[in-house]
Every structure is written in structure tokens, then in C-alpha cells.
Scaffold this motif. Sequence first.
Motif, PDB file in Angstrom:
ATOM      1  N   ALA A 255      39.695  41.963  32.418  1.00 43.98           N
ATOM      2  CA  ALA A 255      39.824  40.568  32.811  1.00 43.98           C
ATOM      3  C   ALA A 255      40.346  39.731  31.648  1.00 43.98           C
ATOM      4  CB  ALA A 255      38.480  40.032  33.281  1.00 43.98           C
ATOM      5  N   SER A 256      40.956  38.591  31.970  1.00 40.88           N
ATOM      6  CA  SER A 256      41.390  37.647  30.941  1.00 40.88           C
ATOM      7  C   SER A 256      40.211  36.734  30.632  1.00 40.88           C
ATOM      8  CB  SER A 256      42.586  36.835  31.434  1.00 40.88           C
ATOM      9  OG  SER A 256      43.670  37.692  31.742  1.00 40.88           O
ATOM     10  N   THR A 257      39.743  36.753  29.384  1.00 35.65           N
ATOM     11  CA  THR A 257      38.505  36.073  29.024  1.00 35.65           C
ATOM     12  C   THR A 257      38.741  35.040  27.937  1.00 35.65           C
ATOM     13  OG1 THR A 257      37.249  38.082  29.546  1.00 35.65           O
ATOM     14  CG2 THR A 257      36.123  36.396  28.255  1.00 35.65           C
ATOM     15  N   THR A 258      38.245  33.818  28.162  1.00 34.54           N
ATOM     16  CA  THR A 258      38.250  32.760  27.161  1.00 34.54           C
ATOM     17  C   THR A 258      36.813  32.339  26.912  1.00 34.54           C
ATOM     18  OG1 THR A 258      40.414  31.952  27.892  1.00 34.54           O
ATOM     19  CG2 THR A 258      39.063  30.448  26.581  1.00 34.54           C
ATOM     20  N   THR A 259      36.372  32.363  25.652  1.00 35.23           N
ATOM     21  CA  THR A 259      34.993  32.022  25.320  1.00 35.23           C
ATOM     22  C   THR A 259      34.961  30.884  24.309  1.00 35.23           C
ATOM     23  OG1 THR A 259      34.208  34.275  25.716  1.00 35.23           O
ATOM     24  CG2 THR A 259      32.818  32.867  24.363  1.00 35.23           C
ATOM     25  N   LEU A 260      34.140  29.883  24.605  1.00 32.37           N
ATOM     26  CA  LEU A 260      33.863  28.797  23.674  1.00 32.37           C
ATOM     27  C   LEU A 260      32.403  28.905  23.273  1.00 32.37           C
ATOM     28  CD1 LEU A 260      35.702  25.893  25.534  1.00 32.37           C
ATOM     29  CD2 LEU A 260      36.451  27.013  23.444  1.00 32.37           C
TER      30      LEU A 260
ATOM     31  N   LEU B  81      35.167  31.833  30.484  1.00 34.20           N
ATOM     32  CA  LEU B  81      35.908  31.808  31.741  1.00 34.20           C
ATOM     33  C   LEU B  81      36.656  33.118  31.875  1.00 34.20           C
ATOM     34  CD1 LEU B  81      36.907  30.295  34.277  1.00 34.20           C
ATOM     35  CD2 LEU B  81      38.824  29.462  32.887  1.00 34.20           C
ATOM     36  N   LEU B  82      36.343  33.879  32.943  1.00 37.70           N
ATOM     37  CA  LEU B  82      37.001  35.154  33.226  1.00 37.70           C
ATOM     38  C   LEU B  82      37.929  34.964  34.411  1.00 37.70           C
ATOM     39  CD1 LEU B  82      34.211  35.856  31.793  1.00 37.70           C
ATOM     40  CD2 LEU B  82      34.390  38.070  32.914  1.00 37.70           C
ATOM     41  N   THR B  83      39.173  35.366  34.264  1.00 36.59           N
ATOM     42  CA  THR B  83      40.143  35.270  35.352  1.00 36.59           C
ATOM     43  C   THR B  83      40.906  36.587  35.450  1.00 36.59           C
ATOM     44  OG1 THR B  83      41.792  34.325  33.846  1.00 36.59           O
ATOM     45  CG2 THR B  83      40.427  32.778  35.073  1.00 36.59           C
ATOM     46  N   GLY B  84      41.760  36.693  36.470  1.00 33.89           N
ATOM     47  CA  GLY B  84      42.607  37.875  36.618  1.00 33.89           C
ATOM     48  C   GLY B  84      42.027  38.891  37.568  1.00 33.89           C
ATOM     49  N   ALA B  85      42.310  40.161  37.309  1.00 36.04           N
ATOM     50  CA  ALA B  85      41.820  41.269  38.137  1.00 36.04           C
ATOM     51  C   ALA B  85      40.415  41.630  37.658  1.00 36.04           C
ATOM     52  CB  ALA B  85      42.765  42.461  38.032  1.00 36.04           C
ATOM     53  N   LEU B  86      39.411  41.095  38.313  1.00 39.78           N
ATOM     54  CA  LEU B  86      38.028  41.228  37.865  1.00 39.78           C
ATOM     55  C   LEU B  86      37.438  42.569  38.284  1.00 39.78           C
ATOM     56  CD1 LEU B  86      36.848  37.665  38.946  1.00 39.78           C
ATOM     57  CD2 LEU B  86      37.478  38.386  36.637  1.00 39.78           C
TER      58      LEU B  86
ATOM     59  N   PRO C 134      38.550  47.784  46.575  1.00 33.49           N
ATOM     60  CA  PRO C 134      38.726  48.593  45.359  1.00 33.49           C
ATOM     61  C   PRO C 134      39.165  47.723  44.187  1.00 33.49           C
ATOM     62  CG  PRO C 134      40.586  48.889  46.831  1.00 33.49           C
ATOM     63  CD  PRO C 134      39.608  48.021  47.572  1.00 33.49           C
ATOM     64  N   ARG C 135      38.783  48.137  42.980  1.00 30.05           N
ATOM     65  CA  ARG C 135      39.181  47.453  41.750  1.00 30.05           C
ATOM     66  C   ARG C 135      39.569  48.508  40.713  1.00 30.05           C
ATOM     67  NH1 ARG C 135      36.185  42.474  41.869  1.00 30.05           N
ATOM     68  NH2 ARG C 135      35.957  41.948  44.073  1.00 30.05           N
ATOM     69  N   ALA C 136      40.553  48.206  39.888  1.00 30.03           N
ATOM     70  CA  ALA C 136      40.953  49.133  38.829  1.00 30.03           C
ATOM     71  C   ALA C 136      41.600  48.358  37.694  1.00 30.03           C
ATOM     72  CB  ALA C 136      41.927  50.185  39.366  1.00 30.03           C
ATOM     73  N   ASN C 137      41.170  48.666  36.466  1.00 34.52           N
ATOM     74  CA  ASN C 137      41.759  48.084  35.260  1.00 34.52           C
ATOM     75  C   ASN C 137      42.002  49.177  34.239  1.00 34.52           C
ATOM     76  OD1 ASN C 137      41.800  44.974  35.324  1.00 34.52           O
ATOM     77  ND2 ASN C 137      39.767  45.464  36.131  1.00 34.52           N
TER      78      ASN C 137
ATOM     79  N   ILE D  61      46.328  46.119  32.291  1.00 35.12           N
ATOM     80  CA  ILE D  61      46.908  45.964  33.616  1.00 35.12           C
ATOM     81  C   ILE D  61      45.806  46.203  34.633  1.00 35.12           C
ATOM     82  CG2 ILE D  61      47.646  48.397  33.727  1.00 35.12           C
ATOM     83  CD1 ILE D  61      50.105  47.386  35.319  1.00 35.12           C
ATOM     84  N   GLY D  62      45.808  45.416  35.721  1.00 38.31           N
ATOM     85  CA  GLY D  62      44.720  45.550  36.669  1.00 38.31           C
ATOM     86  C   GLY D  62      45.098  45.158  38.079  1.00 38.31           C
ATOM     87  N   TYR D  63      44.309  45.682  39.027  1.00 39.05           N
ATOM     88  CA  TYR D  63      44.444  45.350  40.449  1.00 39.05           C
ATOM     89  C   TYR D  63      43.055  45.087  41.008  1.00 39.05           C
ATOM     90  CZ  TYR D  63      44.510  46.026  45.482  1.00 39.05           C
ATOM     91  OH  TYR D  63      44.316  45.869  46.827  1.00 39.05           O
ATOM     92  N   ALA D  64      42.948  44.087  41.858  1.00 43.38           N
ATOM     93  CA  ALA D  64      41.674  43.790  42.511  1.00 43.38           C
ATOM     94  C   ALA D  64      41.932  43.347  43.947  1.00 43.38           C
ATOM     95  CB  ALA D  64      40.919  42.695  41.767  1.00 43.38           C
ATOM     96  N   ARG D  65      41.120  43.866  44.840  1.00 43.78           N
ATOM     97  CA  ARG D  65      41.103  43.422  46.229  1.00 43.78           C
ATOM     98  C   ARG D  65      39.926  42.458  46.353  1.00 43.78           C
ATOM     99  NH1 ARG D  65      43.797  42.440  50.924  1.00 43.78           N
ATOM    100  NH2 ARG D  65      42.688  43.131  52.783  1.00 43.78           N
ATOM    101  N   TYR D  66      40.196  41.236  46.824  1.00 44.11           N
ATOM    102  CA  TYR D  66      39.165  40.197  46.883  1.00 44.11           C
ATOM    103  C   TYR D  66      38.830  39.835  48.327  1.00 44.11           C
ATOM    104  CZ  TYR D  66      39.792  39.255  41.879  1.00 44.11           C
ATOM    105  OH  TYR D  66      39.844  39.352  40.515  1.00 44.11           O
TER     106      TYR D  66
END
Length: 686
Positions: free
Chosen positions: A42-47, A120-125, A418-421, A434-439
Motif C-alpha cells: 500500500a501507499s503509506t503516508t505517516t505523520l 493514510l494508506l491508499t492504493g491496492a490494500l 482477491p488481493r495481491a501485492n 505493484i498491486g491489485y485489489a478487488r473491492y
Amino acid sequence: MLAFLLLLPHLAAAQVAEIEDVVVNSTRQTTARESIPASTGASTTTLDRAAIERMPQGSAASLNQILLQAPGVVQEAQGDLHVRGDHRNLQYRINGVTLPEAISGFGQMFDARALRSVSLLTGALPAQFGYRTAGIVDLQLRSGATDPGGSIGIYGGSFGQVQPAAAYGAAIGPFEYFLTGNVLQSQRGFENPTRDRDAINNDTQQIRGLMNLGYQVDDFTRISFIGATNQSRYQVPNVPGQPAQFTAFGQDSFDSAALRARQWQRSSFGVLAVQHSRDTWDLQVAGFARQTSLNYLPDLVGEMVFNGAAAETRKRNLSAGLQADAVWRVAPAHTIRAGLFASRDVTQNISNSTVLPLNGAGVPQDAPFTIQERGRIHGQLYGVYVQDEWRLTERLTANFGARFDAMRQQVDATQLSPRANLVWRVTDSTTFAIGYARYFTPPPSELLTAPALFRYGNTTLAPEVPLASAPRPERTNYFNIGLRQRIGEGLNLGVDGFYRDVKDMQDLGQFGSAYIFSPYNYRVGRVFGMELTASYRQGPWLTYGNLTLSRSEGRGLVSNQYFWSAAELAQVESKFVRTDHDQLITGSAGVSWQGWDGGTLSSTLVYGSGMRRGFANSQSVTPYATINIGVAQEFTLAEGGRWTARLDLLNLTDRSYQLRDGTGIGVGAPQYGLRRGIFAGLSRAL
């Protein structure tokens, strides 16, 4: 409450001999708890807390103001946020426990005093994260054992803002606590509907409180309770000089500046969690409950004269559920995560709509009457997941799994997702993912209604399109690719590309006088974009910058069609249209410098190219950029005590900018951003 907080340090001092063991155990349990969620891929930003304190406003900042400094986050009115082209759809997790969102949103539930860090986590979780998937807002709270002490102070300034606040935490034997509370009074509750500096009839009073309690049962087991509340009262601001449109109660004129509508928003939640960590296992089981309500009281005569209708709206939602998450480090190369989630919602809707009847020619008659509606909507969510974090080599990690979800609501549905990273550490300083997620995203149950449209026929509230199909769950294929590069000791660069292919794409809009959103679905949708990030942290300097380009669009309408006009429906059926919250370019940046003893100078910037407006969202509002600056100084007085004084200047250039202009699909009224304000604060450490 303040007297109690001042006594607490003396009570804690009597237990100094036991605190060291409590801190060690608490730190170990916190580390174990934070290892339960997996962000691999996942794309993660932490403060962290230091970064938050170094921003303008510091601990007085609300959660949504902090999140605006993360990449891809678009500011909306009423403290709402959009992430990567999605409307709201954020999952809030507090110490690892998922919380249902409140009717009025979550961004203003907290201020920074209670927070140890925000991610904040975004992307293919990974498969662990379900339901609200535009972004995961992971909040880690301050602990009385690892972060003892606190502060008491006051913050305020422009727009009549006054905000006294207190926070304190400590450990007493195996028991630890951290408490925060504040009271806010301001003359700027909602966004101003005019470009003037001050709005008419826009006062607000808000009370917020939070407690984080923990008890260390033994070296391996910890019980915790988190509770919070937000009680808010708003006046609804007016636009002066509006022409009367109807005759009601014998009046055909009214001063629009004299309208006096009001709104109350209340939200409270509680979480009871048991955590057990031993050897290769970590387990957390938590029960949660949340109650939220919104009451809108119109100015009856005035709204009838201007709108031909006035609706008293009451909405209440009670949600309760259970969440369990486990981690098993089965082998050096494999970490298995599994869990379950179950919740039940009850939403109560009450509306008293005063309307005017229409004669045979469709002309309103001055014979107002009230249509009363009462309804309950029940909803249930169930989900299970399992995933494996597989370290294929020293530099290559795969995180794959799946979750199965079921919803019982106005519409029943299920989905296997299914999810895969795949994360490749190309070098010690370069990482590729690289990742794929079905939401599977259910409609927000707290916002659902089931209107009896036939009751509004031949009245001023009769919909042009008398169709209210139930909102559907959104189903998404999400693709994400990212690259991270570290240069030297302190510079980090990143780029992400994302694409969403969506069926039954969800969106939200404000369609009445009450400040409340309602859901609807496009038949299909697509969202795509790119994110650029940079940060530098070295010595006294902390700098960062984010730039996101995105596009969000939908086609066809398949639920709650009565919100729309026939012309809008025809336009959306024939072509893709931009969603109302779509913003092509979003940017944020910040810099802080601790260049002298106890002092911090900081500045932040937020840029937006403008959300949508006009017929079928065919245009955008004017781009804007706002700059905030702040200075803070710590000092010690002769009689003792560590103090902090701060001065903040928000919207430095006094830019008058619109978030909304009152047109577009699902846009209730014009809304302008905050004009220049000067704020100051003084606090004492406890």
C-alpha cells in the motif's frame, strides 16, 4: 475536570516504582498491536507526533486539517475529504479497530492532542482492509504509560474563536489512562455561502472528549477501552438579498439575511479490546458501538417563501459490532494474518416536510401542509479474510490473500475479493511495488433513506424523476504501481500510478437545506491518476511536497434517481460525466524549522484546481492556493512550569476562494473557504 487533571500527577507519583514495568509491557503490547495490520504494497503516508506539533496550529489542528497535508487529499466543505477521486469512503481505525463513520463525517471528531501518529494508506490494500477503501486513516492514540503528562491551555482568535482544552495521561500500577477534552466556540461553523469575510447566522458551539484506558492483566494480555464524543450545535449561514419565490402563510416577501435555521450533530463511540501476544502469535478481539445523530430545524416561514418547502430532518444511527484480527509468524518466510468482522446498523429517519400544493396548471397555492415520514433501515455486514506475507527472497516480498464479504441492507449482496501485492527492494535505497485489489463497498448505512415519493405528488417537493432505486454496493478492480527512492540521508521521493474500474460507482451529494449527504450510484465509473511525493527530514528541517493528478467520472444512474433532473439523467446516460468532487490537480506542501532554542517556524500550503460545477458537472470552480504560517516558542517561567506560546496566520494572502458555487450534481449551496485569520494559543505542560 481541570481540577481532576491537576491532581492526577500527584496520584501517579505514588506509583513511580511500578511505572517502569508498565511502560515496558505497554510498549511491547503497542508494538505487537501495530504489527497486526499489514501495509505491504500500500501507499503509506505517516505523520508522527513531532511532525504534527511542528505544523501551524499544532495540537489545536483538527484531524481533517492534518490529513490535508497527505498526498491525494482534496478538501471539501463541512470538514469532509476526498482521496484519490473518491467521495468520503474512508475507513477510520483507532489502535487497530475499525470504526463506522458518523452521519456528519469523522474529520472533526478529533483534534491532535490525543494523537501519537496519523497514517493514510491508499492504493491496492491487503485483504485485511475492507468496506471503506479509498483510504485507511490509521490513528494511534497517546498512552499514559508511554507518553505521560499532558497540557492545559487556550487557543483562539479570528471569527470569535475561543477553545480551552486539556489533556493528561499517566500510569498507576498496571492501569494507564490518557484523557483529552476541549470546548470550541466560533462564529464560523459551516463554510460561508458568500465571499464576505463574515457570514450571517453562523455561530457554533462544540464539545469534544476522549479517553484511552488500558489495564495490563499480565505480561502477555492487555485490556483497553477507548471512548469519545462530539456534541455540536450550528447555526446555518444565510445569503442576503435573495428574491422571494413563493407565497406562504400569507407572506410573499422575507429578508433572507434574517433566516434562522439550526442544526445539531452528535456522535459518540466506545471500543473494548482484549489483546494477547505470545511467542509467534498476536491476537486482538474488539467490540465496538457508535451512536450518531443529526437534527435540522428549518426557518419554516422563510424557507417556504424562498424554496416553497421546509423540511425538519432527524436522522439517527446506532452501529455495533465485533472485530478480531490475528497474526501468526509461522516461519521466517511466512506471516499469516486472518480475521473477521461483523456489524449491525439501525438507521432511523424522521422528516416533517411542509409543502405547498399545486393546482391543475402546476401553480403553487398558499395552503401549506405537512407530510410526515417515519422509517427504519436495518443493515448487517459480515466479512472474513486471510492473507500471507511471503518473503520470497531477501529483497522480494509477496502479500496475497482474499476476503469474503456479505451485506444485508436495502440490497443484499456478497463478494469474494482477491488481493495481491509484490514489493521489490531493488537496492537499499530503491523500492518498487505493484498491486491489485478487488473491492466491495456497501452503501453508507447511516445515510440511507427510503422515501415515499408518491406522497409528494402535486406539491412543491414533487421530484421531476419519481424513482428511488435503492443504493447498491460498489464493486471495483483497483490497480496500483509505485516507486520509492531514497537519496542521501534525508531525502525521499515517490511516484504512484493508480487506476480503478468500477461497477455501481458510489457518490454522495447534498440535495436539501440540511447539511447532510445522500448516496447514489453511477452504473459504471473509472478513476485514474498519478501521485508525486517528496520529503526531507534532516537536523532542524522538515519539508515535504505532494502533487496529485486525477480524474473521476461515471456514466448512467441506477439509484436514488429522484435527486436528479430529467436533463441530467439523459446527459449521464449518454456519456461519462465528471463526478462532483473530481479535482484534476491537488497539491500540498510544508516546511518547518527549529532554528533556535525551543522555537519552531512552520508553513503549509494547500492547492486545488477546483471541484466541479455547472450542468452535469461540466465545468470547475476557480483554482486556489492557501498558505498558513505559524511560530511556536517553548519557555520556562521563574516559578517553574514549561509553557508553549504560538501564533498562527491562516490563509496568509486572504484569498477568497470557492469550494462549491451551488451548481453541479449534488451541490446544495455556495461554499467559500476560510478567509485570513489570526490565532494564538498559550498552554502549560502538566
